[in-house]
Design a protein around this motif. Structure first.
Motif, PDB file in Angstrom:
ATOM      1  N   UNK A  79      10.068  18.469  14.475  1.00 16.47           N
ATOM      2  CA  UNK A  79       8.729  18.531  15.027  1.00 16.47           C
ATOM      3  C   UNK A  79       7.973  17.327  14.461  1.00 16.47           C
ATOM      4  N   UNK A  80       6.652  17.354  14.530  1.00 13.63           N
ATOM      5  CA  UNK A  80       5.887  16.270  13.922  1.00 13.63           C
ATOM      6  C   UNK A  80       6.220  16.187  12.439  1.00 13.63           C
ATOM      7  N   UNK A  81       6.471  14.969  11.986  1.00 12.10           N
ATOM      8  CA  UNK A  81       6.889  14.776  10.601  1.00 12.10           C
ATOM      9  C   UNK A  81       5.786  15.222   9.646  1.00 12.10           C
ATOM     10  N   UNK A  82       6.045  16.217   8.787  1.00 17.01           N
ATOM     11  CA  UNK A  82       4.990  16.740   7.900  1.00 17.01           C
ATOM     12  C   UNK A  82       4.587  15.767   6.801  1.00 17.01           C
ATOM     13  N   UNK A  83       5.343  14.686   6.633  1.00 17.26           N
ATOM     14  CA  UNK A  83       5.053  13.735   5.557  1.00 17.26           C
ATOM     15  C   UNK A  83       4.344  12.485   6.074  1.00 17.26           C
ATOM     16  N   UNK A  84       4.023  12.466   7.384  1.00 17.30           N
ATOM     17  CA  UNK A  84       3.386  11.293   7.985  1.00 17.30           C
ATOM     18  C   UNK A  84       2.045  10.989   7.318  1.00 17.30           C
ATOM     19  N   UNK A  85       1.206  12.005   7.119  1.00 14.56           N
ATOM     20  CA  UNK A  85      -0.116  11.788   6.528  1.00 14.56           C
ATOM     21  C   UNK A  85      -0.045  11.189   5.142  1.00 14.56           C
ATOM     22  N   UNK A  86       0.844  11.736   4.311  1.00 14.53           N
ATOM     23  CA  UNK A  86       0.973  11.217   2.945  1.00 14.53           C
ATOM     24  C   UNK A  86       1.512   9.778   2.936  1.00 14.53           C
ATOM     25  N   UNK A  87       2.469   9.479   3.842  1.00 12.29           N
ATOM     26  CA  UNK A  87       3.023   8.130   3.889  1.00 12.29           C
ATOM     27  C   UNK A  87       1.975   7.116   4.344  1.00 12.29           C
ATOM     28  N   UNK A  88       1.147   7.502   5.321  1.00 15.68           N
ATOM     29  CA  UNK A  88       0.081   6.602   5.757  1.00 15.68           C
ATOM     30  C   UNK A  88      -0.931   6.374   4.645  1.00 15.68           C
ATOM     31  N   UNK A  89      -1.176   7.419   3.851  1.00 17.95           N
ATOM     32  CA  UNK A  89      -2.104   7.284   2.734  1.00 17.95           C
ATOM     33  C   UNK A  89      -1.554   6.291   1.710  1.00 17.95           C
ATOM     34  N   UNK A  90      -0.258   6.376   1.430  1.00 17.63           N
ATOM     35  CA  UNK A  90       0.362   5.427   0.499  1.00 17.63           C
ATOM     36  C   UNK A  90       0.312   4.005   1.049  1.00 17.63           C
ATOM     37  N   UNK A  91       0.504   3.852   2.358  1.00 17.10           N
ATOM     38  CA  UNK A  91       0.418   2.526   2.972  1.00 17.10           C
ATOM     39  C   UNK A  91      -0.991   1.964   2.844  1.00 17.10           C
ATOM     40  N   UNK A  92      -1.987   2.818   3.016  1.00 15.72           N
ATOM     41  CA  UNK A  92      -3.379   2.382   2.900  1.00 15.72           C
ATOM     42  C   UNK A  92      -3.688   1.936   1.479  1.00 15.72           C
ATOM     43  N   UNK A  93      -3.207   2.697   0.510  1.00  9.29           N
ATOM     44  CA  UNK A  93      -3.421   2.323  -0.899  1.00  9.29           C
ATOM     45  C   UNK A  93      -2.770   0.981  -1.187  1.00  9.29           C
ATOM     46  N   UNK A  94      -1.561   0.786  -0.672  1.00 10.12           N
ATOM     47  CA  UNK A  94      -0.845  -0.472  -0.885  1.00 10.12           C
ATOM     48  C   UNK A  94      -1.580  -1.643  -0.250  1.00 10.12           C
ATOM     49  N   UNK A  95      -2.094  -1.441   0.977  1.00 11.45           N
ATOM     50  CA  UNK A  95      -2.804  -2.512   1.671  1.00 11.45           C
ATOM     51  C   UNK A  95      -4.095  -2.884   0.954  1.00 11.45           C
ATOM     52  N   UNK A  96      -4.797  -1.898   0.411  1.00 12.83           N
ATOM     53  CA  UNK A  96      -6.076  -2.159  -0.249  1.00 12.83           C
ATOM     54  C   UNK A  96      -5.903  -2.774  -1.635  1.00 12.83           C
ATOM     55  N   UNK A  97      -4.861  -2.342  -2.342  1.00 11.47           N
ATOM     56  CA  UNK A  97      -4.713  -2.773  -3.743  1.00 11.47           C
ATOM     57  C   UNK A  97      -3.657  -3.845  -3.935  1.00 11.47           C
TER      58      UNK A  97
END
Length: 654
Positions: A50-68
């Motif tokens: 189904x929809x990947x339950x870890x998508x939200x957390x992975x996007x959050x990690x990508x955002x942290x990486x992009x900002x920092x």
């Protein structure tokens, strides 16, 4: 020639609740190529994804990486399953903590961006004010607040193109005042004053003169000197604040790096494993997973699944599965780097023969012939060693082999950095009279030998195609085509007849021509109906007889042209041998002209130029011969690469 690595069909099943564990074991094995599991008769499919339950957390990690700018490390534990289970149990807590990190990182990043914006404005303003610091004509020493607070006067500050500035005297009769305070290449910087009631006319005049208005920010106060001093202080303050914020970001990320890397490793693992579920079939509380495993990895792959309680079956492939099986090249250590060229052309099918070993041998041989020089080959080998050791470069490993080949043929040619006589005393002392082989003095021999090499390689390519046809039971391919037995007999017989006529040997009597040239040509003409015949379908001509004759006539004509052009293409091998020697003779001539002082420099630069140019061109031309003159006769490519499932820690989820 070698075959591709043998594959086994893997079928794995177990409790549906254990899908992630099974996928994790498959990933850890490093040898499982997953396929979409087909629905068997009587089964009712239930999507395992189904929809990947870890998508939200992975996007959050990508955002942290992009900002920092943080780069996550992959952190692994001996008990990955236990760690992932623990992370799943704490997923909400982990998400909350990551949100706190993201918010703090976003706050610091916003501070940095805001301060950088202010710094850019202050820096640009200081640059604009530099034109008001004064010159020989006049200086500007008036408070900006007084200038821009004028109620009855319109004030504009900006720049004119130099040619427009020369036209200002035409406007002396207007109620407009132009004051120039600075200039740079192509522009004059001015203040322009006019009464308020003539502001529209002022703007029309400025537009006609291509005036570029420069807005001085409202925060500028005092005269130019005071404003510049204040701006310089603001700039230093901005830089200090940016550095302070960046340091705060670095310290904060340093504190959270271990936590973030651990989250990234576990979440990326779980995310990728969940994505693999689209290939898994779930029905009646059980999952079913299929794929391919190399035969040599059978035991190492099977044991962990059995120990974990899964049902595993590894079996031989049937005919249908062979046609769709992935390909893993199995080459010798010498040939392995050359698989890069095979992959560039296209992998072989699973039932085809891997051409990498033949390509490696012929490519190395032809390059050495074309680029034969003991000294330059040694340099090429050293560069290859350096690249291979420094970065593991595949090209470096190829260059090592090509360098050795160049050294061998360079020794036969007696050429060392273009010096053709350097090895003569060595051969004389050994009593070898037929070496070194002087290429420039034996032009005809070089060219005829190149054609001879081409003939041999074309014959080898046809024989390989025949062998492949027999292996796959494609007897029409092996016997009747232009690259089968009929084509081989025709090509060799025609060459022997032409060679015999050239050297004065009578060859090609009526029986010879009829049996060895005309008959093979007729067989190639009707190769499709003959193929139908031996496959049990009878002698059939598809379409009308006229279309059949016209189509096959032009095909046979193309075959004849192909034999001729493919053979003559190998003349370029001899051409490069001669051009290499010719270019080095030019370098030697220039070296002699340069005298004692510049001779060594010319020799070094000349060798570097020849090695770079000739080495590149030789490599490209040999690859062309491999692809167009040889691969086109026995190899089609189109295979599916073997891609074992794995976790891609280099990929971020945006």
């Amino acid at each position: 020639m070698s075959s591709v690595e043998k594959m086994l069909k893997a079928e794995i099943s177990g409790d549906a609740a254990m899908i992630d564990m099974a996928l994790g074991l498959a990933s850890d094995s490093g040898c499982f190529h997953i396929e979409n599991t087909p629905l068997k008769r009587g089964m009712q499919n239930k999507n395992a994804k189904w929809d990947n339950p870890y998508m939200g957390q992975m996007k959050m990690l990508s955002e942290i990486s992009a900002l920092s700018g943080v780069k996550y490390d992959s952190v692994h534990s001996e008990d990955e399953t236990a760690v992932m289970t623990q992370l799943w149990m704490r997923l909400n807590d982990v998400s909350n903590e990551m949100e706190q990190v993201r918010d703090r990182v976003s706050e610091i990043s916003s501070q940095i961006q805001e301060t950088e914006g202010e710094l850019a404005i202050h820096t640009a303003t200081l640059e604009q004010l530099s034109h008001l610091t004064g010159n020989e004509e006049q200086s500007f020493d008036v408070d900006f607040s007084e200038i821009f607070s004028c109620q009855n006067m319109k004030v504009r500050y900006g720049r004119f193109p130099s040619d427009s500035y020369e036209r200002l005297p035409y406007y002396e009769d207007r109620d407009v005042c132009f004051l120039k305070f600075g200039e740079d290449e192509g522009y004059k910087y001015c203040f322009v004053f006019a009464p308020v009631d003539e502001s529209e006319e002022l703007d029309e005049i400025l537009t006609s003169l291509y005036f570029e208005r420069i807005h001085i920010p409202d925060f500028i106060h005092g005269n130019v000197s005071e404003a510049r001093t204040e701006l310089q202080q603001d700039i230093e303050k901005d830089k200090a604040n940016i550095e302070k914020s960046r340091k705060a970001m670095e310290e904060y990320i340093g504190e959270k790096k271990e936590f973030l890397s651990g989250c990234f490793t576990r979440l990326k693992t779980m995310y990728d494993l969940y994505e693999l579920r689209e290939n898994v079939l779930v029905t009646s509380g059980r999952f079913y997973m299929t794929g391919y495993v190399p035969e040599g990895s059978k035991k190492g792959f099977e044991d962990p699944f059995v120990d974990a309680g899964f049902d595993v079956e590894l079996r031989e492939l049937n005919k249908k599965e062979e046609s769709d099986a992935p390909v893993k090249l199995k080459t010798s250590r010498f040939a392995q780097p050359f698989s890069m060229f095979v992959e560039l052309y296209g992998l072989p099918g699973y039932t085809d023969t891997d051409p990498t070993n033949l390509l490696a041998i012929t490519y190395t041989l032809l390059f050495g012939i074309m680029f034969g020089d003991l000294g330059q080959g040694f340099v090429l080998m050293l560069v290859g060693f350096f690249l291979a050791r420094k970065s593991g470069s595949t090209l470096g490993r190829i260059m090592k082999r090509l360098g050795v080949s160049s050294m061998i043929f360079g020794t036969l040619y007696g050429s060392v950095f273009g010096l053709e006589e350097l090895l003569d005393p060595v051969y004389e002392s050994l009593g070898i009279t037929f070496l070194p082989f002087k290429t420039i003095a034996n032009i005809n021999t070089v060219l005829y030998s190149a054609i001879g090499i081409g003939v041999a390689l074309i014959v080898i390519a046809i024989i390989v195609n025949m062998i492949q046809g027999f292996r796959t039971h494609d007897f029409a391919r092996a016997l009747f085509t232009n690259n089968g037995l009929a084509g081989l007999v025709f090509y060799v017989s025609l060459l022997l007849m032409l060679i015999g006529g050239t050297v004065g040997i009578k060859a090609g009597g009526p029986v010879y021509v009829l049996c060895l040239i005309i008959l093979p040509l007729v067989i190639m003409f009707i190769h499709e109906p003959l193929g139908e015949l031996i496959s049990g379908g009878g002698f059939k001509i598809h379409g009308t007889v006229g279309d059949f004759i016209a189509t096959n006539f032009f095909e046979c004509f193309e075959y004849l042209l192909g034999y001729a052009t493919n053979t003559l293409s190998f003349v370029r091998v001899g051409g490069f041998v001669l051009s290499h020697a010719g270019m080095m003779s030019v370098v030697l001539a220039l070296s002699e002209m340069a005298g004692k002082g510049g001779s060594i420099i010319v020799m070094i630069l000349g060798n570097i130029f020849v090695m770079g140019l000739e080495g590149l061109l030789s490599g490209i031309q040999v690859l062309r011969l491999e692809f167009y003159e040889m691969f086109s006769r026995y190899y089609t490519g189109g295979g599916k690469p073997f891609k074992p499932v794995s976790i891609n820690f280099d990929e971020m989820i945006e």
